[in-house]
Design an enzyme around this catalytic site. Structure first.
Site, mmCIF file in Angstrom:
data_model
loop_
_atom_site.group_PDB
_atom_site.id
_atom_site.type_symbol
_atom_site.label_atom_id
_atom_site.label_comp_id
_atom_site.label_asym_id
_atom_site.label_seq_id
_atom_site.Cartn_x
_atom_site.Cartn_y
_atom_site.Cartn_z
ATOM 1 N N ARG A 195 -7.612 -0.859 -6.754
ATOM 2 C CA ARG A 195 -7.999 0.265 -5.880
ATOM 3 C C ARG A 195 -8.164 1.518 -6.759
ATOM 4 O O ARG A 195 -7.398 1.701 -7.706
ATOM 5 C CB ARG A 195 -6.935 0.529 -4.783
ATOM 6 C CG ARG A 195 -6.804 -0.607 -3.778
ATOM 7 C CD ARG A 195 -5.830 -0.254 -2.663
ATOM 8 N NE ARG A 195 -6.414 0.647 -1.670
ATOM 9 C CZ ARG A 195 -5.723 1.206 -0.681
ATOM 10 N NH1 ARG A 195 -4.446 0.985 -0.560
ATOM 11 N NH2 ARG A 195 -6.324 1.992 0.193
ATOM 12 N N GLN A 206 -2.272 2.563 9.900
ATOM 13 C CA GLN A 206 -0.977 2.642 9.190
ATOM 14 C C GLN A 206 0.048 3.454 9.985
ATOM 15 O O GLN A 206 1.246 3.180 9.927
ATOM 16 C CB GLN A 206 -1.156 3.281 7.804
ATOM 17 C CG GLN A 206 -1.856 2.400 6.778
ATOM 18 C CD GLN A 206 -3.348 2.631 6.751
ATOM 19 O OE1 GLN A 206 -3.948 3.011 7.759
ATOM 20 N NE2 GLN A 206 -3.977 2.396 5.621
ATOM 21 N N ARG A 241 0.854 -1.195 0.000
ATOM 22 C CA ARG A 241 0.000 0.000 0.000
ATOM 23 C C ARG A 241 0.885 1.238 0.000
ATOM 24 O O ARG A 241 2.097 1.155 0.132
ATOM 25 C CB ARG A 241 -1.032 0.002 1.140
ATOM 26 C CG ARG A 241 -0.681 -0.651 2.436
ATOM 27 C CD ARG A 241 0.322 0.057 3.308
ATOM 28 N NE ARG A 241 0.080 1.475 3.413
ATOM 29 C CZ ARG A 241 0.991 2.386 3.602
ATOM 30 N NH1 ARG A 241 2.275 2.043 3.700
ATOM 31 N NH2 ARG A 241 0.705 3.662 3.708
ATOM 32 N N GLY A 242 0.200 2.395 -0.145
ATOM 33 C CA GLY A 242 0.967 3.641 -0.324
ATOM 34 C C GLY A 242 1.092 3.860 -1.832
ATOM 35 O O GLY A 242 1.504 2.935 -2.563
ATOM 36 N N ASP A 295 -2.141 10.627 -2.482
ATOM 37 C CA ASP A 295 -2.528 9.521 -3.369
ATOM 38 C C ASP A 295 -2.892 9.987 -4.769
ATOM 39 O O ASP A 295 -2.783 9.230 -5.728
ATOM 40 C CB ASP A 295 -3.680 8.735 -2.757
ATOM 41 C CG ASP A 295 -3.163 7.860 -1.645
ATOM 42 O OD1 ASP A 295 -3.018 8.372 -0.516
ATOM 43 O OD2 ASP A 295 -2.857 6.692 -1.910
ATOM 44 N N ASN A 319 -5.497 12.220 0.223
ATOM 45 C CA ASN A 319 -4.582 11.408 1.029
ATOM 46 C C ASN A 319 -5.424 10.681 2.062
ATOM 47 O O ASN A 319 -6.649 10.848 2.140
ATOM 48 C CB ASN A 319 -3.508 12.291 1.683
ATOM 49 C CG ASN A 319 -2.380 11.463 2.294
ATOM 50 O OD1 ASN A 319 -1.864 10.548 1.664
ATOM 51 N ND2 ASN A 319 -2.018 11.755 3.533
ATOM 52 N N LYS A 320 -4.774 9.885 2.876
ATOM 53 C CA LYS A 320 -5.473 9.054 3.862
ATOM 54 C C LYS A 320 -6.490 9.846 4.664
ATOM 55 O O LYS A 320 -6.217 10.983 5.082
ATOM 56 C CB LYS A 320 -4.417 8.416 4.779
ATOM 57 C CG LYS A 320 -4.928 7.520 5.872
ATOM 58 C CD LYS A 320 -5.833 6.432 5.387
ATOM 59 C CE LYS A 320 -5.247 5.563 4.310
ATOM 60 N NZ LYS A 320 -6.261 4.682 3.643
#
Ligand code: MRU
Length: 390
Positions: free
Chosen positions: A110, A230, A54-55, A271, A281-282
């Site tokens: 994703r 995370q 991920r990332g 992202d 982003n997250k």
């Protein structure tokens, strides 16, 4: 600042050795450090979907390797492979069809991190033209083994180039980012945008590692990053492994930390950044940016050009992944932490408005608002460099 020597990182997020692709299974961290083998399209698709890897940058590079490995295997096994409908005849059309299908399948794992589609499109676009030429030139519609070998080789080389460029981009962002930070600062970060979210160094953690090498003493606060943790599982683990001073906080402690003047800067990854500088982003990043504005803390977003999506004019064009609600109240707990069947809302990302971002750090330099022009210019320079290196 002059270019630094290579900083040696202990952690490797994926390895391609002796024709074998393995990735560090991030679902098992920090308890176990296990590498899983990737052979099939399903292996890489599931690894991305379930966040074994991920990332944004790491997803792109892992997808490129996964694509290469799967395509090669398909060809090597002369199409007896379960994933494909094409049975025995390896025609140029068959090869191209398989390559396209594979791109679309892996690319659908994703939706938010643009690096996934970016890497796969980049590879596919590289083989499309020569493959079409082979189709035109083939008399019986059959593809010579040498022809397919050539196409597979192009995929392999483009994969290595994507990997190499990511390492270089992270290092360059680290250098530019370090110029914005000072020794002794308290730095808050969210999610994990470190070495395991990229090929090496990370995006927003890169200046921390380069700073450490230069003798800076930063104090990093890692927000735990609910629901998949995370920040807790990955960032606090990664920074400790690499010898950086880190304190873990719950997400809802950020305001109080800022109010007590412990945070001198906030650094986050991205992202997908739209052309106007809105950055996905997250989930939880937006809240930090709003707080940063209130408490007058600089908010830096680290965005390699592979994460800039100029086709998205603003954050409204960014698809936000929604994940299963079990992640909120069941995933980490022995018993459900809310009544069974509770209605949930679990977006995996949020979009930070461009106006809340102090500066965007790319491998081509630091960009200040308004961002449009600077982002276009950074993407243009990155393309130019790539063309020159051919
Ligand atoms: O769901 P994840 O763990 O893939 O989300 C990761 C992030 O949001 C990172 O901050 C982002 O990808 C930048 S990584 C250098």
């Amino acid at each position: 600042m002059g270019r630094r020597d290579r900083v040696t990182m202990k952690i490797t997020p994926f390895k391609y050795e002796d024709g074998k692709l393995t990735i560090l299974d991030q679902r098992k961290l920090p308890g176990e450090e296990v590498y899983i083998e990737i052979n099939t399209p399903e292996d890489i698709y599931n690894a991305i979907k379930t966040l074994a890897v991920r990332g944004a940058p790491a997803i792109g590079v892992a997808a490129a390797y996964g694509y290469f490995v799967a395509l090669k295997k398909w060809y090597d096994e002369e199409t007896s492979y379960a994933f494909t409908e094409i049975s025995t005849n390896c025609t140029p059309e068959g090869f191209l069809h398989e390559a396209q299908k594979l791109r679309d399948y892996i690319g659908s794992a994703r939706p938010t991190a643009v690096n996934l589609r970016w890497a796969l499109d980049r590879i596919y676009n590289k083989i499309e033209k020569p493959a079409r030429k082979m189709i035109e030139e083939s008399e019986e519609g059959s593809l010579s083994p040498a022809g397919v070998d050539e196409l597979v080789k192009i995929v392999e080389e483009e994969t290595y180039a994507i990997h190499r460029e990511d390492v270089e981009a992270c290092k360059a962002m680290g250098e530019y980012g370090l110029e914005l930070l000072k020794d002794g600062m308290g730095i808050l970060t969210h999610c994990n945008a470190g070495t395991i979210a990229t090929s090496e160094y990370g995006t927003c953690l890169a200046p921390i590692y380069l700073g450490k090498e230069a003798g800076y003493k930063f104090h990093v606060y890692a927000g735990e990053t609910r629901p998949l943790l995370q920040g807790a599982r990955l960032t606090s683990w990664e920074l400790q492994e690499e010898g950086v001073d880190v304190t873990l906080i719950c997400d809802n402690m950020a305001a109080s930390l800022m109010k007590s003047d412990k945070v001198d800067a906030i650094v986050v990854g991205c992202d997908r950044m739209a052309a106007n500088g809105d950055g996905a982003n997250k989930i939880g990043t937006l809240a930090l940016a709003v707080l940063a504005k209130h408490y007058d803390v600089p908010f830096y977003m680290f965005v390699p050009t592979s994460t800039i999506d100029l086709k998205a004019s603003s954050g409204h064009d960014i698809i936000i992944e929604e994940r299963h609600g079990d992640e909120i109240y069941k995933h980490w707990f022995e018993k459900p932490m809310a009544p069974e069947g509770t209605d949930t809302y679990n977006p995996s990302f949020d979009v930070t408005d461009a106006e809340l971002i102090t500066a965007v750090i790319t491998e081509e330099g630091v960009i200040y608002p308004p961002f449009n022009e600077g982002l276009c210019e950074a993407v243009r320079k990155a393309h130019e460099k790539r063309d020159k290196s051919k």
